[in-house]
Design a protein around this motif. Structure first.
Motif, PDB file in Angstrom:
ATOM      1  N   ALA A 174      -2.885  -1.062  -3.199  1.00 27.02           N
ATOM      2  CA  ALA A 174      -3.634   0.146  -3.552  1.00 27.02           C
ATOM      3  C   ALA A 174      -2.852   1.386  -3.162  1.00 27.02           C
ATOM      4  O   ALA A 174      -2.131   1.403  -2.157  1.00 27.02           O
ATOM      5  CB  ALA A 174      -5.000   0.147  -2.869  1.00 27.02           C
ATOM      6  N   TYR A 175      -3.030   2.410  -3.975  1.00 23.88           N
ATOM      7  CA  TYR A 175      -2.389   3.712  -3.798  1.00 23.88           C
ATOM      8  C   TYR A 175      -3.488   4.735  -3.578  1.00 23.88           C
ATOM      9  O   TYR A 175      -4.441   4.802  -4.362  1.00 23.88           O
ATOM     10  CB  TYR A 175      -1.587   4.036  -5.058  1.00 23.88           C
ATOM     11  CG  TYR A 175      -0.633   5.191  -4.956  1.00 23.88           C
ATOM     12  CD1 TYR A 175       0.490   5.125  -4.138  1.00 23.88           C
ATOM     13  CD2 TYR A 175      -0.824   6.344  -5.727  1.00 23.88           C
ATOM     14  CE1 TYR A 175       1.382   6.170  -4.075  1.00 23.88           C
ATOM     15  CE2 TYR A 175       0.074   7.392  -5.668  1.00 23.88           C
ATOM     16  CZ  TYR A 175       1.181   7.297  -4.844  1.00 23.88           C
ATOM     17  OH  TYR A 175       2.074   8.336  -4.778  1.00 23.88           O
ATOM     18  N   ILE A 176      -3.387   5.534  -2.516  1.00 20.58           N
ATOM     19  CA  ILE A 176      -4.463   6.441  -2.133  1.00 20.58           C
ATOM     20  C   ILE A 176      -3.948   7.869  -2.063  1.00 20.58           C
ATOM     21  O   ILE A 176      -2.770   8.099  -1.744  1.00 20.58           O
ATOM     22  CB  ILE A 176      -5.079   6.011  -0.779  1.00 20.58           C
ATOM     23  CG1 ILE A 176      -6.453   6.644  -0.554  1.00 20.58           C
ATOM     24  CG2 ILE A 176      -4.124   6.290   0.383  1.00 20.58           C
ATOM     25  CD1 ILE A 176      -7.235   6.006   0.591  1.00 20.58           C
ATOM     26  N   ALA A 185     -10.391   1.814   0.814  1.00 20.15           N
ATOM     27  CA  ALA A 185     -11.466   2.805   0.924  1.00 20.15           C
ATOM     28  C   ALA A 185     -12.254   2.605   2.210  1.00 20.15           C
ATOM     29  O   ALA A 185     -12.661   3.583   2.862  1.00 20.15           O
ATOM     30  CB  ALA A 185     -12.385   2.713  -0.290  1.00 20.15           C
ATOM     31  N   ILE A 209      -9.430   7.650  -4.045  1.00 11.78           N
ATOM     32  CA  ILE A 209      -8.863   6.387  -4.524  1.00 11.78           C
ATOM     33  C   ILE A 209      -9.729   5.869  -5.648  1.00 11.78           C
ATOM     34  O   ILE A 209     -10.890   6.280  -5.795  1.00 11.78           O
ATOM     35  CB  ILE A 209      -8.769   5.358  -3.360  1.00 11.78           C
ATOM     36  CG1 ILE A 209      -7.852   4.191  -3.724  1.00 11.78           C
ATOM     37  CG2 ILE A 209     -10.154   4.884  -2.921  1.00 11.78           C
ATOM     38  CD1 ILE A 209      -7.501   3.296  -2.540  1.00 11.78           C
ATOM     39  N   TYR A 268       0.834  -1.199   0.000  1.00 15.51           N
ATOM     40  CA  TYR A 268       0.000   0.000   0.000  1.00 15.51           C
ATOM     41  C   TYR A 268       0.873   1.254   0.000  1.00 15.51           C
ATOM     42  O   TYR A 268       1.946   1.281   0.622  1.00 15.51           O
ATOM     43  CB  TYR A 268      -0.925   0.007   1.220  1.00 15.51           C
ATOM     44  CG  TYR A 268      -1.934  -1.117   1.198  1.00 15.51           C
ATOM     45  CD1 TYR A 268      -3.182  -0.935   0.611  1.00 15.51           C
ATOM     46  CD2 TYR A 268      -1.630  -2.366   1.730  1.00 15.51           C
ATOM     47  CE1 TYR A 268      -4.114  -1.972   0.565  1.00 15.51           C
ATOM     48  CE2 TYR A 268      -2.546  -3.409   1.683  1.00 15.51           C
ATOM     49  CZ  TYR A 268      -3.783  -3.211   1.101  1.00 15.51           C
ATOM     50  OH  TYR A 268      -4.693  -4.230   1.047  1.00 15.51           O
ATOM     51  N   ASN A 298      -4.318   0.045  -9.309  1.00 18.47           N
ATOM     52  CA  ASN A 298      -4.846  -0.437  -8.035  1.00 18.47           C
ATOM     53  C   ASN A 298      -5.677  -1.699  -8.245  1.00 18.47           C
ATOM     54  O   ASN A 298      -6.546  -1.743  -9.115  1.00 18.47           O
ATOM     55  CB  ASN A 298      -5.723   0.629  -7.383  1.00 18.47           C
ATOM     56  CG  ASN A 298      -4.920   1.718  -6.714  1.00 18.47           C
ATOM     57  OD1 ASN A 298      -3.743   1.565  -6.422  1.00 18.47           O
ATOM     58  ND2 ASN A 298      -5.571   2.844  -6.444  1.00 18.47           N
ATOM     59  N   THR A 358      -8.324  -2.074  -3.262  1.00 24.29           N
ATOM     60  CA  THR A 358      -8.869  -0.718  -3.339  1.00 24.29           C
ATOM     61  C   THR A 358     -10.129  -0.597  -2.486  1.00 24.29           C
ATOM     62  O   THR A 358     -10.299   0.388  -1.748  1.00 24.29           O
ATOM     63  CB  THR A 358      -9.177  -0.348  -4.795  1.00 24.29           C
ATOM     64  OG1 THR A 358      -7.971  -0.403  -5.562  1.00 24.29           O
ATOM     65  CG2 THR A 358      -9.768   1.049  -4.902  1.00 24.29           C
ATOM     66  N   ILE A 364      -4.638   4.657 -11.625  1.00 31.11           N
ATOM     67  CA  ILE A 364      -4.809   5.893 -10.857  1.00 31.11           C
ATOM     68  C   ILE A 364      -3.734   6.914 -11.187  1.00 31.11           C
ATOM     69  O   ILE A 364      -3.944   8.113 -11.045  1.00 31.11           O
ATOM     70  CB  ILE A 364      -4.847   5.607  -9.342  1.00 31.11           C
ATOM     71  CG1 ILE A 364      -5.279   6.860  -8.564  1.00 31.11           C
ATOM     72  CG2 ILE A 364      -3.507   5.058  -8.836  1.00 31.11           C
ATOM     73  CD1 ILE A 364      -5.615   6.604  -7.110  1.00 31.11           C
ATOM     74  N   ASP A 418     -14.232   7.172  -3.706  1.00 30.67           N
ATOM     75  CA  ASP A 418     -13.660   5.906  -4.168  1.00 30.67           C
ATOM     76  C   ASP A 418     -13.684   5.773  -5.683  1.00 30.67           C
ATOM     77  O   ASP A 418     -13.416   4.694  -6.226  1.00 30.67           O
ATOM     78  CB  ASP A 418     -14.345   4.718  -3.496  1.00 30.67           C
ATOM     79  CG  ASP A 418     -15.828   4.635  -3.795  1.00 30.67           C
ATOM     80  OD1 ASP A 418     -16.328   5.440  -4.614  1.00 30.67           O
ATOM     81  OD2 ASP A 418     -16.503   3.770  -3.202  1.00 30.67           O
TER      82      ASP A 418
END
Length: 390
Positions: free
Chosen positions: A346-348, A311, A176, A161, A302, A307, A181, A325
């Protein structure tokens, strides 16, 4: 789980770490002071293992939870700054000429250190967390180099992450999306060869500057007239070079630019179309042209399940109304993409408030985002690796 009270209590301490890092920026792999500070703090917090020198100057801290679980998830922060001069005038402004934390990596590092401190104290999870501090995100591919050094295999990391601050998004908000993304970041280099001569007798030349000028405009049709309008792509010419004197028509000219895409098939198409288009276009003017296409960071993709999970954690921290999201993707690039190519994750984006844009000389990370980011990291670990049987 809203913002943790314990995290809010040591927010000023984390902010002090962040401002120290901001005042001493280092670029690419030459992050020796930063990596030293990180390693020292991880040992001070009581991490079970601290590994340095991975990916040349990367640092990894391992914290084991209270259970018997062996599953390991990775949390990654980037450490490097940019080669530019700061003009914020802040008390903690860069003390190193020509170097500046203009992308907030000082904040990313500080937030992950804050999470390390909390997780090492509480260990309220069953398994292991790998805290990954990466050099050379800004163009050096430090994430790829850490992988080449066996990052995932050494620590048996199953998910990964990442997080990046986002100017214009309010503090206390997250964004996200599943799928692409952030964009692939490719470059192209075009060499045009004509016939030079006296500027007063252009009819005796094949002017490569004319070819270059027309080509700059024509290149835009690859996106506007060759791609489906629903496909995301950017082709930007960023440099044109030719000539040495005002009375000489040069024999050669160069065009350099970047291509940004969010889909591998679109990326492949543009590379192939450029290879066909460039030499044929030059021939129509009686010139010759060649192109070199260099792939950079791949698309940051992601994974669907991770993801949704990220979220959920974000909503736990800031509330459902403050998490988008299906946020808009960015055409900027990220070498966290290399890690997501090898492990699901996942990248946020985390809100940085009303700051100036990333990569500007007046940018500064917003310290008010620290408790939110640290609480997200902690919540992610505790929810992904829950302690059972209590």
């Amino acid at each position: 789980m809203p913002v943790l009270n314990r995290v809010a209590e040591f927010q000023p301490e984390i902010a002090a770490w962040r401002r120290d890092l901001h005042a001493h920026p280092e670029v690419l792999f030459d992050v020796h002071r930063t990596a030293g500070v990180v390693a020292e703090k991880l040992r001070e917090f009581g991490c079970d293992e601290v590994v340095t020198g991975l990916g040349r100057t990367g640092v990894v801290g391992i914290i084991k939870g209270r259970g018997a679980g062996t599953r390991t998830i990775g949390l990654r922060a980037d450490m490097d700054a940019l080669p530019m001069t700061e003009k914020t005038g802040l008390p903690h402004a860069s003390t190193t000429p020509g170097k500046m934390h203009a992308c907030g990596h000082d904040g990313h590092t500080a937030m992950l250190l804050g999470a390390a401190k909390y997780l090492a104290e509480t260990r309220n999870f069953d398994g292991q967390v790998a805290l990954i501090f990466q050099p050379a995100e800004e163009g050096g591919g430090g994430g790829r180099v850490m992988l080449e050094d066996g990052l995932f295999e050494k620590f048996d990391i199953t998910e990964i992450y990442g997080m990046h601050n986002w100017p214009g998004m309010p503090v206390g908000h997250f964004g996200i999306r599943a799928g692409g993304i952030m964009a692939a970041t490719d470059r192209f280099y075009i060499d045009i060869t004509g016939k030079g001569g006296h500027a007063a007798r252009p009819q005796q030349t094949v002017d490569p500057i004319i070819v270059a000028a027309q080509m700059v405009t024509a290149l835009q049709t690859i996106v506007s007239r060759n791609l489906d309008p629903l496909d995301s792509a950017v082709l930007s010419v960023t440099m044109v070079e030719a000539g040495e004197a005002d009375n000489v028509i040069s024999r050669t000219a160069k065009i350099t630019g970047t291509v940004r895409t969010l889909d591998g098939a679109v990326q492949d198409f543009i590379e192939e179309r450029l290879a066909e288009f460039v030499p044929q276009f030059a021939v129509s003017f009686g010139a010759e042209a060649s192109i070199r296409y260099a792939r950079g960071y791949p698309v940051t993709v992601n994974a669907e399940a991770q993801t949704r999970f990220a979220a959920e954690v974000a909503r736990d921290v800031v509330g459902a109304g403050n998490v988008d999201d299906d946020t808009a993707p960015s055409m900027g690039g990220e070498d966290f993409s290399f890690m997501l190519n090898q492990r699901p994750g996942a990248y946020i984006f985390i809100g940085n408030g009303d700051s100036t844009e990333l990569h500007t000389d007046t940018y500064d990370f917003n310290d008010e985002a620290i408790p939110v980011g640290v609480s997200y990291w902690v919540g992610l670990v505790e929810k992904a690796l829950p302690v059972t049987g209590r």
